[in-house]
Design an enzyme around this catalytic site. Structure first.
Site, mmCIF file in Angstrom:
data_model
loop_
_atom_site.group_PDB
_atom_site.id
_atom_site.type_symbol
_atom_site.label_atom_id
_atom_site.label_comp_id
_atom_site.label_asym_id
_atom_site.label_seq_id
_atom_site.Cartn_x
_atom_site.Cartn_y
_atom_site.Cartn_z
ATOM 1 N N GLY A 143 0.857 -1.193 0.000
ATOM 2 C CA GLY A 143 0.000 0.000 0.000
ATOM 3 C C GLY A 143 0.885 1.232 0.000
ATOM 4 O O GLY A 143 0.786 2.086 0.867
ATOM 5 N N LEU A 167 -2.924 -0.703 -4.799
ATOM 6 C CA LEU A 167 -4.177 -1.167 -5.393
ATOM 7 C C LEU A 167 -4.794 -0.161 -6.365
ATOM 8 O O LEU A 167 -5.407 -0.541 -7.358
ATOM 9 C CB LEU A 167 -5.159 -1.456 -4.242
ATOM 10 C CG LEU A 167 -6.467 -2.135 -4.542
ATOM 11 C CD1 LEU A 167 -6.254 -3.433 -5.310
ATOM 12 C CD2 LEU A 167 -7.211 -2.433 -3.234
ATOM 13 N N SER A 200 -2.350 -6.655 -2.557
ATOM 14 C CA SER A 200 -1.389 -7.401 -1.725
ATOM 15 C C SER A 200 -2.100 -8.417 -0.840
ATOM 16 O O SER A 200 -1.491 -9.389 -0.405
ATOM 17 C CB SER A 200 -0.592 -6.438 -0.858
ATOM 18 O OG SER A 200 -1.463 -5.822 0.064
ATOM 19 N N ASP A 222 -4.995 1.677 5.410
ATOM 20 C CA ASP A 222 -6.387 2.094 5.600
ATOM 21 C C ASP A 222 -6.910 1.470 6.888
ATOM 22 O O ASP A 222 -6.745 0.266 7.122
ATOM 23 C CB ASP A 222 -7.230 1.629 4.396
ATOM 24 C CG ASP A 222 -6.797 2.347 3.118
ATOM 25 O OD1 ASP A 222 -6.310 3.488 3.216
ATOM 26 O OD2 ASP A 222 -6.925 1.757 2.022
ATOM 27 N N GLU A 299 1.432 10.339 3.557
ATOM 28 C CA GLU A 299 0.457 10.250 4.641
ATOM 29 C C GLU A 299 1.112 10.674 5.962
ATOM 30 O O GLU A 299 0.532 11.400 6.759
ATOM 31 C CB GLU A 299 -0.034 8.799 4.728
ATOM 32 C CG GLU A 299 -1.433 8.589 5.215
ATOM 33 C CD GLU A 299 -2.517 9.360 4.488
ATOM 34 O OE1 GLU A 299 -2.459 9.465 3.236
ATOM 35 O OE2 GLU A 299 -3.414 9.867 5.170
#
Ligand code: SAM
Length: 326
Positions: A143, A167, A200, A222, A299
């Site tokens: 990710g 993704l 993944s 997430d 992030e």
């Protein structure tokens, strides 16, 4: 939509395949190879892919003599920052989330030996024939989002092959362009880093064999707050079995989040797993990678800007006591 490549070589073809893997807008079967025209035509690329210049840049980045032209093309291409040659994030807007449980339509290698390293690391693997003794990917950023961690790791570990797994298609495309832009601007560098669009949660064993990886990263995954969605979390007891399989003994899993409940969850999954033990404070202090966890990714930088707290768990893959003598 179609794309025509005039005067191509194997690396061109591999590079275009790599680009197409992450997009659903054009397929490999839409690509026309027109090698015969090469003799009369100077290297030229005609594309009807939605951003012509961008695609030209992609192909031309393989050929050092064309790098000046890439710069010229980039000036006319709004998706590329004029001064840095890197992609601009706002042109790669993606949905906030993709459902990791839904079926997607990207190609998946049958097994780790089917992963074509020449698509990902063309300078290091000029051909797709990989002898058994050749280097393998060692770091996986799961990710990876916009790729900030990979970019930092690439120069910190220039001899190590690494890959991001992401993704969302637009986000993957951004990372690809970012890597290519950096390769062009810094000849010889960033050749050890790549990205693949994949899920993944489903396909880790298709990419890595037993004991292949020395580091896995799960940065700001997430959170999937609702209990019924916990099965979508990228750290879970069942997925840790898979990660333990692809990590070598001594390999390290790095996790960080700004969601306290998720931080607790990841830590307890790791703590309760027989094949992982936490790194000591001294080991954490000595590891240069730990410092990147909160600073290198997009992030992480957002959390830092907002003064948010972070929760990390860093664990080592061990041989369980029951296997000590085997
Ligand atoms: N690690 C990056 C960072 O710190 O900036 C991105 C964090 S973002 C919150 C989580 C990323 O994980 C998203 O880009 C999402 O698309 C990706 N992701 C979620 N589930 C995934 C899965 N099953 N396989 C691959 N990527 C996934």
């Amino acid at each position: 939509m179609w794309i025509s490549i005039i005067k191509y070589s194997t690396p061109h073809v591999q590079m275009v395949k790599w680009l197409l893997e992450s997009t659903e807008e054009i397929r490999w079967s839409d690509v026309k190879l027109e090698k015969n025209k090469a003799k009369q035509t100077p290297l030229k690329h005609s594309a009807a892919l939605h951003e012509e210049a961008k695609d030209f840049c992609f192909l031309a980045s393989l050929i050092p003599s064309l790098q000046r032209e890439i710069m010229l093309q980039n000036k006319a291409n709004p998706t590329i920052n004029k001064s840095t040659g890197l992609p601009r994030k706002r042109f790669y807007r993606a949905r906030a989330h993709s459902n990791p449980l839904s079926d997607s339509h990207f190609p998946v290698p049958l097994s780790p030996s089917h992963v074509d390293y020449s698509l990902h690391y063309p300078q290091l693997f000029p051909s797709s024939d990989r002898s058994d003794g050749s280097k393998k990917i060692e770091f996986a950023d799961i990710g990876c989002g916009f790729g900030g961690l990979l970019i930092s790791l690439s120069t910190l570990f220039p001899e190590t092959l690494m890959i991001g797994m992401e993704l969302r298609d637009k986000v993957t495309e951004y990372v690809k362009e970012r890597i290519l832009g950096l390769r062009v601007a810094n000849p010889g560098q960033y050749q050890n880093v790549s990205v693949v669009r994949t899920n993944s949660m489903k396909y880790i064993p298709n990419y890595f064999e037993k004991g292949q990886l020395s580091k896995m990263f799960f940065l700001f995954p997430d959170p999937h707050f609702k209990e019924k969605n916990h099965r979508r979390r990228v750290i879970s007891p069942h997925l840790l079995d898979e990660y333990a399989y692809v990590l070598k003994v001594g390999g390290i899993i790095y996790t960080i989040t700004d969601v306290e409940e998720l931080g607790e969850w990841m830590k307890s999954c790791l703590q309760n797993h027989l094949m992982f033990e936490p790194l000591s404070e001294t080991e954490l202090d000595a590891d240069p990678v730990v410092k990147l966890l909160s600073t290198a990714t997009e992030e992480g930088q957002k959390v830092a800007r907002n003064g948010g707290q972070t929760f990390q768990a860093v664990y080592r893959r061990i041989k369980p006591a029951s296997q000590e003598n085997s």
